[in-house]
Enzyme design. Structure first.
Site, PDB file in Angstrom:
ATOM      1  N   ASP A 190     -27.787  82.301 -10.330  1.00  0.00           N
ATOM      2  CA  ASP A 190     -26.936  81.115 -10.509  1.00  0.00           C
ATOM      3  C   ASP A 190     -25.999  80.887  -9.320  1.00  0.00           C
ATOM      4  O   ASP A 190     -25.488  79.789  -9.126  1.00  0.00           O
ATOM      5  CB  ASP A 190     -26.108  81.236 -11.797  1.00  0.00           C
ATOM      6  CG  ASP A 190     -26.966  81.007 -13.031  1.00  0.00           C
ATOM      7  OD1 ASP A 190     -28.146  80.660 -12.880  1.00  0.00           O
ATOM      8  OD2 ASP A 190     -26.449  81.178 -14.154  1.00  0.00           O
ATOM      9  N   ASP A 220     -38.647  73.588 -17.044  1.00  0.00           N
ATOM     10  CA  ASP A 220     -37.473  72.890 -16.522  1.00  0.00           C
ATOM     11  C   ASP A 220     -37.482  72.983 -15.014  1.00  0.00           C
ATOM     12  O   ASP A 220     -38.481  73.392 -14.429  1.00  0.00           O
ATOM     13  CB  ASP A 220     -36.172  73.431 -17.132  1.00  0.00           C
ATOM     14  CG  ASP A 220     -35.985  74.908 -16.868  1.00  0.00           C
ATOM     15  OD1 ASP A 220     -36.654  75.443 -15.960  1.00  0.00           O
ATOM     16  OD2 ASP A 220     -35.171  75.530 -17.555  1.00  0.00           O
ATOM     17  N   LYS A 235     -19.814  79.942 -19.898  1.00  0.00           N
ATOM     18  CA  LYS A 235     -20.846  79.200 -20.634  1.00  0.00           C
ATOM     19  C   LYS A 235     -21.906  80.157 -21.193  1.00  0.00           C
ATOM     20  O   LYS A 235     -22.253  80.085 -22.371  1.00  0.00           O
ATOM     21  CB  LYS A 235     -21.524  78.194 -19.689  1.00  0.00           C
ATOM     22  CG  LYS A 235     -22.760  77.555 -20.283  1.00  0.00           C
ATOM     23  CD  LYS A 235     -23.421  76.568 -19.347  1.00  0.00           C
ATOM     24  CE  LYS A 235     -24.410  77.177 -18.385  1.00  0.00           C
ATOM     25  NZ  LYS A 235     -25.687  77.585 -18.977  1.00  0.00           N
ATOM     26  N   ASN A 236     -22.408  81.051 -20.325  1.00  0.00           N
ATOM     27  CA  ASN A 236     -23.544  81.871 -20.750  1.00  0.00           C
ATOM     28  C   ASN A 236     -23.161  82.947 -21.749  1.00  0.00           C
ATOM     29  O   ASN A 236     -24.021  83.637 -22.289  1.00  0.00           O
ATOM     30  CB  ASN A 236     -24.243  82.483 -19.530  1.00  0.00           C
ATOM     31  CG  ASN A 236     -25.008  81.432 -18.749  1.00  0.00           C
ATOM     32  OD1 ASN A 236     -25.180  80.306 -19.212  1.00  0.00           O
ATOM     33  ND2 ASN A 236     -25.465  81.796 -17.558  1.00  0.00           N
ATOM     34  N   ARG A 275     -32.628  75.009 -23.386  1.00  0.00           N
ATOM     35  CA  ARG A 275     -33.525  76.082 -23.811  1.00  0.00           C
ATOM     36  C   ARG A 275     -32.773  77.308 -24.348  1.00  0.00           C
ATOM     37  O   ARG A 275     -33.329  78.077 -25.125  1.00  0.00           O
ATOM     38  CB  ARG A 275     -34.517  76.460 -22.707  1.00  0.00           C
ATOM     39  CG  ARG A 275     -33.940  77.207 -21.565  1.00  0.00           C
ATOM     40  CD  ARG A 275     -34.968  77.467 -20.508  1.00  0.00           C
ATOM     41  NE  ARG A 275     -36.168  78.180 -20.964  1.00  0.00           N
ATOM     42  CZ  ARG A 275     -36.193  79.440 -21.324  1.00  0.00           C
ATOM     43  NH1 ARG A 275     -35.102  80.170 -21.318  1.00  0.00           N
ATOM     44  NH2 ARG A 275     -37.324  80.003 -21.694  1.00  0.00           N
TER      45      ARG A 275
HETATM   46  C1  UD1 Z   1     -29.877  83.354 -18.250  1.00  0.00           C
HETATM   47  C2  UD1 Z   1     -28.811  82.358 -17.922  1.00  0.00           C
HETATM   48  C3  UD1 Z   1     -29.123  81.630 -16.630  1.00  0.00           C
HETATM   49  C4  UD1 Z   1     -29.368  82.626 -15.516  1.00  0.00           C
HETATM   50  C5  UD1 Z   1     -30.409  83.657 -15.949  1.00  0.00           C
HETATM   51  C6  UD1 Z   1     -30.631  84.765 -14.954  1.00  0.00           C
HETATM   52  C7  UD1 Z   1     -28.051  81.699 -20.107  1.00  0.00           C
HETATM   53  C8  UD1 Z   1     -27.906  80.603 -21.102  1.00  0.00           C
HETATM   54  N1  UD1 Z   1     -28.717  81.405 -19.001  1.00  0.00           N
HETATM   55  O1  UD1 Z   1     -31.084  82.636 -18.448  1.00  0.00           O
HETATM   56  O2  UD1 Z   1     -28.008  80.805 -16.297  1.00  0.00           O
HETATM   57  O3  UD1 Z   1     -29.844  81.935 -14.385  1.00  0.00           O
HETATM   58  O4  UD1 Z   1     -30.021  84.278 -17.176  1.00  0.00           O
HETATM   59  O5  UD1 Z   1     -29.449  85.456 -14.737  1.00  0.00           O
HETATM   60  O6  UD1 Z   1     -27.525  82.770 -20.291  1.00  0.00           O
HETATM   61  N2  UD1 Z   1     -38.752  85.685 -18.565  1.00  0.00           N
HETATM   62  C9  UD1 Z   1     -40.042  85.866 -19.045  1.00  0.00           C
HETATM   63  N3  UD1 Z   1     -40.224  85.942 -20.404  1.00  0.00           N
HETATM   64  C10 UD1 Z   1     -39.182  85.870 -21.291  1.00  0.00           C
HETATM   65  C11 UD1 Z   1     -37.873  85.690 -20.795  1.00  0.00           C
HETATM   66  C12 UD1 Z   1     -37.688  85.601 -19.411  1.00  0.00           C
HETATM   67  O7  UD1 Z   1     -41.000  85.932 -18.281  1.00  0.00           O
HETATM   68  O8  UD1 Z   1     -39.418  85.959 -22.505  1.00  0.00           O
HETATM   69  C13 UD1 Z   1     -38.536  85.581 -17.108  1.00  0.00           C
HETATM   70  C14 UD1 Z   1     -38.008  84.204 -16.703  1.00  0.00           C
HETATM   71  O9  UD1 Z   1     -39.048  83.257 -16.566  1.00  0.00           O
HETATM   72  C15 UD1 Z   1     -37.309  84.511 -15.396  1.00  0.00           C
HETATM   73  C16 UD1 Z   1     -36.736  85.916 -15.654  1.00  0.00           C
HETATM   74  O10 UD1 Z   1     -37.496  86.464 -16.731  1.00  0.00           O
HETATM   75  O11 UD1 Z   1     -38.224  84.574 -14.346  1.00  0.00           O
HETATM   76  C17 UD1 Z   1     -35.254  85.922 -15.997  1.00  0.00           C
HETATM   77  O12 UD1 Z   1     -35.014  85.138 -17.113  1.00  0.00           O
HETATM   78  P1  UD1 Z   1     -33.826  85.441 -18.119  1.00  0.00           P
HETATM   79  O13 UD1 Z   1     -33.011  86.603 -17.668  1.00  0.00           O
HETATM   80  O14 UD1 Z   1     -34.410  85.477 -19.491  1.00  0.00           O
HETATM   81  O15 UD1 Z   1     -32.956  84.128 -17.967  1.00  0.00           O
HETATM   82  P2  UD1 Z   1     -32.281  83.362 -19.156  1.00  0.00           P
HETATM   83  O16 UD1 Z   1     -31.742  84.364 -20.116  1.00  0.00           O
HETATM   84  O17 UD1 Z   1     -33.194  82.310 -19.662  1.00  0.00           O
END
Ligand code: UD1
Length: 413
Positions: free
Chosen positions: A300, A112, A17-18, A88
């Site tokens: 995850d 979320d 999925k990701n 998102r």
């Molecule tokens: C992706 C995955 C999700 C997984 C996560 C961590 C997808 C669609 N989703 O989510 O299933 O749980 O990686 O492996 O691929 N953060 C910030 N600012 C930002 C971006 C992130 O502070 O601009 C923080 C987030 O709040 C969180 C951390 O960084 O605490 C990790 O987030 P991130 O790696 O971005 O997760 P996703 O890419 O959203």
């Protein structure tokens, strides 16, 4: 569902999925027809299909199941609230839209069940590449000429920010370097597709990715990597219900840290060529876990691991280092008799002999899957509501579990 007999048999693992969601966004970078294989038939993919359609692409499945995306020359550079609010990860169209159109209007994602999830890392990086932003009425509007390559250092190795910036930078002028980039296998998959499309990228899969901008990309056929979280879910299922199962179409090398943990917990794991056989002959043993960006134990996996720990022999600490608020499912596990205490970002899990079946509610994809797995080992009947969350990430989840011998039915859609 009822406490199941030991699981037996084999199950085919879906595409990730990701990865698939980002590969779909990457199709926006090249006018023409992109074909993506092994894209799972799940709600999140359908939502991303709606996002691409809103942007002006056509999305369909061909007779052999491949996802076909036809991208026009001119895109409608808007990701509307109704869709971003549902998923998102839709913000991953931001990079391709800036690259293609020099303009993007993307709804700000709300919170979320993981807590606050900002996109500041994405926006700061786009800004460094030359975009400027205004935020109003719940939307971020970004504008730029041709983006200009720069050296960017991420404050945190955000997975989706790495994907987004990678897609923005592939057609920027000059060289972009992302320091502290996410190293997830799904980032490598996206980079592999972009390279096949004509991009010049090196270092994907390490924390330093270098991108040499090119003028234009062309559409390709690409096969999505296997879903390591779906694979982990079936491994957790056999850990809880007992038995021996084979996962077909997996990449064990994407799951090294998890497999090590499972072996420490008492599972036998045999790696094959694109397959894994897992079995358990004794009660699970407790082990401490701490989530971290890849190659660490993925956040995850955590609801699945906490569920396993709740019936393991001993006491363990499960620490969440990626999403501060990711403990929502624990109250539901407690309804099933789990002995779990939360201290800050640590869960202290005291293993019980058995959980007790109860009505519980899924609040996100992985928590939902974990509650189903919990039900496989629980005494009596477990009824999981909120299964629409599970449908976001799992294709034929109930059917696959039933195929392995689980006593599970889906009552209504
Ligand atoms: C992706 C995955 C999700 C997984 C996560 C961590 C997808 C669609 N989703 O989510 O299933 O749980 O990686 O492996 O691929 N953060 C910030 N600012 C930002 C971006 C992130 O502070 O601009 C923080 C987030 O709040 C969180 C951390 O960084 O605490 C990790 O987030 P991130 O790696 O971005 O997760 P996703 O890419 O959203």
């Amino acid at each position: 569902m009822r406490a199941s007999h030991p699981l037996e048999g084999s199950v085919a693992i879906q595409g990730a999925k990701n990865s698939a969601l980002k590969l779909m966004a990457a199709a926006l970078l090249a006018p023409g027809t992109t074909r993506l294989h092994q894209v799972p038939d799940i709600t999140d993919v359908a939502i991303m299909g709606e996002v691409l359609t809103a942007i002006g692409a056509e999305v369909s499945r061909d007779p052999d199941g491949a996802l076909v995306i036809s991208t026009p020359e001119e895109l409608i550079p808007v990701a509307p609230y109704e869709l971003v609010e549902k998923m998102r990860a839709s913000v991953v169209v931001f990079g391709p839209l800036l690259a293609r159109q020099g303009f993007a209007r993307v709804s700000l994602p709300g919170g979320d069940d993981f807590g606050h999830r900002p996109i500041d890392i994405h926006l700061r990086a786009f800004g460094e590449l030359g975009a400027s932003f205004v935020t109003e009425h719940g939307y971020v509007e970004g504008r730029c000429g041709r983006l200009v390559g720069r050296e960017i250092a991420f404050e945190f190795p955000s997975h989706t920010a790495t994907d987004n910036v990678l897609m923005a930078a592939v057609t920027a002028r000059g060289t972009t370097v992302i320091e502290n980039a996410a190293r997830e296998p799904e980032v490598q998959d996206l980079a592999a597709m972009l390279i096949a499309m004509g991009a010049q990228i090196s270092g994907a899969g390490t924390s330093r990715i270098e991108i040499e901008g090119v003028d234009a990309l062309h559409p390709v056929d690409h096969t999505t990597i296997p879903d390591r979280v779906e694979a982990a879910t079936f491994l957790a299922a056999v850990g809880i219900a007992g038995g021996s199962i084979t996962l077909d179409g997996v990449r064990p090398e994407h799951m090294d840290m998890l497999l090590e943990k499972l072996v420490t917990m008492g599972m036998s794991i045999h790696r094959g060529e694109g397959s894994l056989t897992a079995s358990i002959g004794e009660r699970l043993r407790s082990v401490d876990i701490a989530t971290l960006p890849y190659p660490g134990v993925a956040t995850d996996y955590k609801p699945l691991l906490v569920t396993m720990l709740s019936v393991a022999n001993g006491v363990a600490i499960a620490s969440e280092n990626v999403f501060a608020g990711r403990f929502g499912y624990i109250d539901e596990l407690r309804r099933m008799g789990a002995d779990i205490t939360i201290e800050g970002h640590h869960a202290i899990v005291r293993g019980r002999d058995q959980l007790s079946g109860a009505p519980v509610r899924a609040r996100d994809i992985r928590a939902g899957a974990a509650l189903v797995i919990a039900g496989l080992g629980a005494d009596g009947v477990t009824e999981v509501s909120g299964v629409e969350h599970i449908d976001r990430g799992y294709e034929l989840f109930v059917e696959k579990l039933r195929g392995l011998g689980a006593e599970i039915t889906r009552e209504f859609d």
